[in-house]
Design a protein around this motif. Sequence first.
Motif, mmCIF file in Angstrom:
data_model
loop_
_atom_site.group_PDB
_atom_site.id
_atom_site.type_symbol
_atom_site.label_atom_id
_atom_site.label_comp_id
_atom_site.label_asym_id
_atom_site.label_seq_id
_atom_site.Cartn_x
_atom_site.Cartn_y
_atom_site.Cartn_z
ATOM 1 N N ALA A 98 0.834 -1.202 0.000
ATOM 2 C CA ALA A 98 0.000 0.000 0.000
ATOM 3 C C ALA A 98 0.869 1.253 0.000
ATOM 4 N N GLN A 99 1.963 1.207 0.762
ATOM 5 C CA GLN A 99 2.863 2.359 0.819
ATOM 6 C C GLN A 99 3.586 2.552 -0.522
ATOM 7 N N LEU A 100 3.956 1.448 -1.169
ATOM 8 C CA LEU A 100 4.564 1.518 -2.495
ATOM 9 C C LEU A 100 3.586 2.100 -3.517
ATOM 10 N N ALA A 101 2.324 1.715 -3.401
ATOM 11 C CA ALA A 101 1.305 2.249 -4.304
ATOM 12 C C ALA A 101 1.207 3.766 -4.156
ATOM 13 N N PHE B 169 3.542 -2.308 -15.056
ATOM 14 C CA PHE B 169 2.200 -2.870 -14.893
ATOM 15 C C PHE B 169 1.933 -3.297 -13.452
ATOM 16 N N GLU B 170 2.898 -3.967 -12.821
ATOM 17 C CA GLU B 170 2.693 -4.450 -11.452
ATOM 18 C C GLU B 170 2.493 -3.305 -10.467
ATOM 19 N N MET B 171 3.189 -2.190 -10.699
ATOM 20 C CA MET B 171 3.033 -1.035 -9.825
ATOM 21 C C MET B 171 1.647 -0.398 -10.009
ATOM 22 N N ARG C 21 -4.216 0.120 -8.151
ATOM 23 C CA ARG C 21 -5.622 -0.252 -8.354
ATOM 24 C C ARG C 21 -6.169 -1.070 -7.197
ATOM 25 N N LYS C 22 -5.350 -1.978 -6.657
ATOM 26 C CA LYS C 22 -5.813 -2.886 -5.608
ATOM 27 C C LYS C 22 -5.760 -2.262 -4.209
#
Length: 360
Positions: free
Chosen positions: A186-189, A253-255, A260-261
């Motif tokens: 979540a922090q990376l997002a 894409f993964e980031m 999104r999640k």
Amino acid sequence: MSEEKLMSKKKPAYPVNDKLDAYLEHYNRKIEIPIFYEDLLRFSGSVVVYDANDEDTLWVRAYYPEFERKEIDDSLKRVYSILHSDGSSNISQYLNVDAVDYCTFGNSKPFRIRIRNILNDNFTYFYVKKTDASRIYGLELEHMLSPYNLNFLVYKDTLIEEHIAGIPGDVFIKEMLPSCTESEKAQLAKEFVKFNERCMIRLLGDMRSYNYVIVPVHDFDHVVYRIRAIDFDQQCYEGRLNVYRPQFFKENFEMVELVRKKLLRDSVDQYKLEERSIVAKRILSSGNRIKRLRSIAKKDTISTTANMKMLRDQILDLTLDIKFKKCKSMGEVLDSALNFVRRNYQGVSMKQIIEQKIKI
């Protein structure tokens, strides 16, 4: 949109004009150095550099004739001293040039120099590249508008950059992201949203996963991740706005999926607002330095007319700011973009965003 259509095949290097040269000298970026990029191209042989998994890194280790090696080593030690110390040769006796690596991938084709302190085996890197005006604008804007200071030197056709430490984004996504905790993801997002916004605001393009690093910072009982750009080759060049938004590269894409999640739409808007507001404050706090740089960029040639017109029109469609219509150079597009952020997001709140319908 395919990546081939998103970006041009090859970006040319643009020369440093007299005004930018004077700017660099005024802010102690222009310092005479004892070796040039072209000197390092005279290697007599090379071997492929492999990573820990025996995969080709796209770097080769360069070797020089014995009669030239000592002079090259002494010059590189001096460059290290100029970059990191007082420029004297007093520390040279404690330094060793462990490796000179040459990158065969990408536009800039840099040399990576590994310098080791022989007293304690600590080592660091710096890079030797060909001078490119757009890259210099990118480095200076990163220095002023990001949370990070940058150390670099320019002399004639050679650019010296300090190493930016961190885990390459592509390596992190492949090997470390799957084992991150849910709170870390979540922090990376959050950080990716802020990084994405910062790149778009200051028109830094091509932030594919191998052009930025993830920096883990230990804070009390948890790890906080930061994202830092490491390649400034695509500053203010491409015409498509999406090139300046890391979210549109397939390598990220993964980031994007993390965002999104893990984040609600309101949270994404909040983090975008935070980043725009802090960039607006940095523009103001940079004072005359950034004003002078922007003034020089406005009259400089750092892209094609076609790219400038395309980007100008796309930003106009996004912001509805009529001032973009008057832009006649890529530097003017950059200047208008920074002015837009400064005018609209200095001290603005989410309530004002909603009430005034400011585009976010």
